[in-house]
Enzyme design. Sequence first.
Site, PDB file in Angstrom:
ATOM      1  N   GLU A 180      -2.411   1.517 -12.781  1.00 60.02           N
ATOM      2  CA  GLU A 180      -2.432   0.178 -13.365  1.00 60.02           C
ATOM      3  C   GLU A 180      -3.718  -0.596 -13.067  1.00 60.02           C
ATOM      4  OE1 GLU A 180       1.207  -1.323 -11.822  1.00 60.02           O
ATOM      5  OE2 GLU A 180       2.435  -0.299 -13.325  1.00 60.02           O
ATOM      6  N   TRP A 211      10.273   1.972 -14.317  1.00 61.48           N
ATOM      7  CA  TRP A 211      10.202   3.430 -14.444  1.00 61.48           C
ATOM      8  C   TRP A 211      10.365   4.091 -13.083  1.00 61.48           C
ATOM      9  CZ3 TRP A 211       5.705   6.866 -13.503  1.00 61.48           C
ATOM     10  CH2 TRP A 211       4.745   6.269 -12.674  1.00 61.48           C
ATOM     11  N   ASP A 212      10.189   3.297 -12.021  1.00 58.44           N
ATOM     12  CA  ASP A 212      10.393   3.818 -10.667  1.00 58.44           C
ATOM     13  C   ASP A 212      11.706   4.576 -10.572  1.00 58.44           C
ATOM     14  OD1 ASP A 212       8.557   1.704 -10.695  1.00 58.44           O
ATOM     15  OD2 ASP A 212       8.966   1.146  -8.631  1.00 58.44           O
ATOM     16  N   LYS A 217      -5.221   3.392  -8.787  1.00 59.57           N
ATOM     17  CA  LYS A 217      -4.228   2.711  -7.959  1.00 59.57           C
ATOM     18  C   LYS A 217      -3.201   3.679  -7.391  1.00 59.57           C
ATOM     19  CE  LYS A 217      -0.865  -1.081  -8.022  1.00 59.57           C
ATOM     20  NZ  LYS A 217      -0.212  -2.119  -8.845  1.00 59.57           N
TER      21      LYS A 217
END
Length: 764
Positions: A481, A342-343, A593
């Site tokens: 995450e 998805w980056d 995160k």
Amino acid sequence: MDISVDARWHLEARGYDPATELMIESVFALVNGYSGTRAALEEGDDVSYPALYVAGIFNTPAAPQADELQDPIPELVRAPDWSRIRIVAEGQELQIGHVELLEQRRVLDMQRGVLLRAWRVRDAAGRVTRLRSLRFASLDNRHVFGQQLALTPENYSGTIMLEASVNGNVRNENKTQHLALVGAHTIAGGVALTMRTLQSGYVLSFVTNATLSGANMTSVAPFVEEARVGQRWTWQAEQGQTYTLDKRVVVYTSRDVDDPLAAASDQLATLGSTVELLAAHEAAWAARWQASDAVITGSEERQQQARWAIYQLIGAANPDDEQASIGARSITGERYRGHIFWDNETFVWPFYPYTDPQAARALLMYRYHRLDGARRKAQALGYRGALFPWESTDTGEETTPPFINVPGRGVQPVLTGSEEHHLAADIAYAVAQYRQATGDERFFLDYGAEMLLEIARFWASRVEKDEHGRYHILKVIGPDEYHESVDDNAYTNMMAQWTLRCGLEAADELRASFPERWQALAARLGIEQRELDTWQAVADNIVTGFDPATRLFEQFDGYYKLREVDLTGHSTAEKTMDIKLGWEEIQRTQVIKQSDVVMLLFLLWEQFTPDVREKNFRFYEPRTAHDSSLSPSFHALVAARLGDLPMAERYLHQAATIDLDFTRKGWAGAAGGVHIAAIGGIWQALAFGFLGMEPTDEGVRFRPHIPAHWGALQMMIQWRGSQLRVTAQASGATEIGVEAGNAATLAVGDGAWQTVAAGATLSG
């Protein structure tokens, strides 16, 4: 080969340090969208990792890779090294580690897309040789590489052997063999090397020729040695005389043409000189800079960081290739095996619709061509519609490994492929963003609408309805995450809600304005009104986690009950919080995160009131560890939009130094390739944050927040066929010039919308 340095356009590395060499190779890589060449020393050394990666060339080995404990995993293939040079003076090989390095400078000229190097060495007999080199991967013709080397014996005369080769004796970093030799032979005017990936069957053909000027040759000959081909010269060199090598290489693969060897050979026969190739390459870079540059007048450091980010982004995408996309480390290294996450759509891709719309379209078409694979994944998990794979390669299939080895934790299951579903909404968001930015209605009708409908269908099947008529999305992983298998992640639920509404709008528009297209699409997909009614019900009644009293979104159900942790003094570069606390413990804490709700604030900015934006940012910012490289840039963006410029600058610097700080070792540094998502986030922080760009269906508005010591920020932005030059001063003055193309609907601050014709300027 002049090596004068302008820090606004150049990166420079002096000397040689084995501890930083792999990072320099990534950061100084030559990239042109078709391929990426690590900036390894041409003659090699003990720690160097010379590598070429050709976008889209993946292979899945027959047996598990040495570092894996499960089935083989597809990975980006390390292709033959096209830039290798071997130099032997009077029997002594001139390679760092075998001789004394007297001095060395390497410069990445980002303006020209050229890697320059100057170095001097002294061998055991005291002979000093001066060398200068230039390398480029053509942006004008992406199949072509050029290389020059100038060699001067400073204090001796003697026999020199010079060898310029293409070396196919390569394995990936994990020692996996992906390539087999097909053929190596001489051709008219050069030598050729053809190799094939062992399982996927891609064919890669390299042809090369070179000339050496200034020397009276004792011998000159092509050579073919198994998977290595090239040319070799031996001559009696004179003290003080400079000898110049010019090398040209052409590569084609079976992804490009049916007969790669014929295509490469034919092109080599018609190429101009290295000087001519370089001039065309520089002109292509000049054109791209003209459409995408960012100028920060008062900060040389920020200017260099911004241009390096843009250089890497330009080089990451190929506008002519709809079958490849951008991996987590671009095409500069093998971390994450070159897989696409998805980056791309959320962090990297937004650069392109506003600077290179053709590249933006090609990257979305990569997803469209893999829509059937997304359908198969959704079906395999028991859902309808399309769920794109969390990790993608050349196919449309899910390639997330089921287990990985995690430092300090051992073998761990990977749940992202089965639980981190927000990728579906992220791709839908990019589809809508592309149409809004470019006005490309043909894409929407032919491809985009189908993607939106199928992704909306997935979300409607992913929810679960409770006894009160409310809809929930259970057992997911959000962008943060550190918390797995959570319920009602605010980011996931709200982006799903947005996608459902976008799908409904697409259906309504098609029915009203393009009835034939709607009838054909609805019939093929089997969409009926009752299904659309269900989408509407889900969108209207999905749980978002928003509390009207506190004005906060709970990141996921139960987040507030978790233990708070003071993150003061935490440094990701030293050790991440999951290592400090342990994996089981960190899931019991509020430690985040990476940006989760904060990212949601930006993506759906107009849905939130100013107090909601402010309160949520201030609540979640101190709870975020930034243990992902994705996180700092979006915090910079939102902080800039909220007017907190000191915090915005701090996070911008943090994002930039993820790769540019060579003291960051291991996973935290760039050794395994540049962090292209962090790099894309830098551009977004500049454009959407500091410049305050707010695209809307009506037009594009700018609300700048420029730090005083920057002086001004100027960016080139493309908007619906208009080329804009936007200049915002720290004093608050803003000018938007429409330099070419269509008239544009623009606004500054809270000002009214105005239509500005090409050649005119809007001031505010």
